[in-house]
Design an enzyme around this catalytic site. Structure first.
Site, short mmCIF file in Angstrom:
data_model
loop_
_atom_site.label_atom_id
_atom_site.label_comp_id
_atom_site.label_asym_id
_atom_site.label_seq_id
_atom_site.Cartn_x
_atom_site.Cartn_y
_atom_site.Cartn_z
N TYR A 184 50.06 92.33 25.39
CA TYR A 184 50.53 92.96 24.16
C TYR A 184 52.05 92.86 24.05
O TYR A 184 52.75 92.72 25.05
CB TYR A 184 50.10 94.43 24.11
N CYS A 185 52.53 92.98 22.82
CA CYS A 185 53.94 92.93 22.50
C CYS A 185 54.73 93.82 23.47
O CYS A 185 54.33 94.95 23.72
CB CYS A 185 54.13 93.39 21.06
N PRO A 186 55.80 93.27 24.05
CA PRO A 186 56.47 92.01 23.76
C PRO A 186 56.11 90.86 24.72
O PRO A 186 56.73 89.80 24.67
CB PRO A 186 57.94 92.38 23.94
N GLU A 187 55.12 91.06 25.57
CA GLU A 187 54.84 90.07 26.62
C GLU A 187 54.54 88.66 26.12
O GLU A 187 55.08 87.70 26.69
CB GLU A 187 53.70 90.56 27.52
N ASP B 73 46.75 89.45 20.80
CA ASP B 73 47.54 90.51 20.18
C ASP B 73 47.84 90.14 18.73
O ASP B 73 48.51 89.13 18.47
CB ASP B 73 48.84 90.71 20.95
#
Length: 84
Positions: free
Chosen positions: A20-23, A47
């Site tokens: 999930y953000c920011p990954e 995501d």
């Protein structure tokens, strides 16, 4: 000339499923540094925020988003790496 996913052959794959953000964008940033200009990277993600983040990433950093596909719960992006 309009491209479709049949015409695109990726040189590399980044699997960001389950992240999930920011990954996903952080991994994308690191991955494009490993690739040569002109290489095509396919990113697979789950995501929904990548629908917003990856096109902006490409525009901001000079990469070309060739194709963006949303099927079921999966998002695929084909990105031609720009000059670094």
């Amino acid at each position: 000339m309009e491209l479709n996913m049949i015409d695109i052959k990726e040189d590399s794959l980044l699997d960001a499923t389950g992240l999930y953000c920011p990954e996903p964008v952080m991994l994308l940033h690191n991955k494009v540094r490993e690739l040569e200009s002109g290489n095509v990277l396919m990113v697979v993600a789950t995501d929904p925020s990548t629908e917003r983040d990856i096109p902006k990433f490409c525009t901001f950093l000079g990469h070309e988003l060739l194709e963006q596909i949303h099927e079921n719960e999966t998002f695929r992006y084909y990105i031609r790496v720009g000059e670094s």
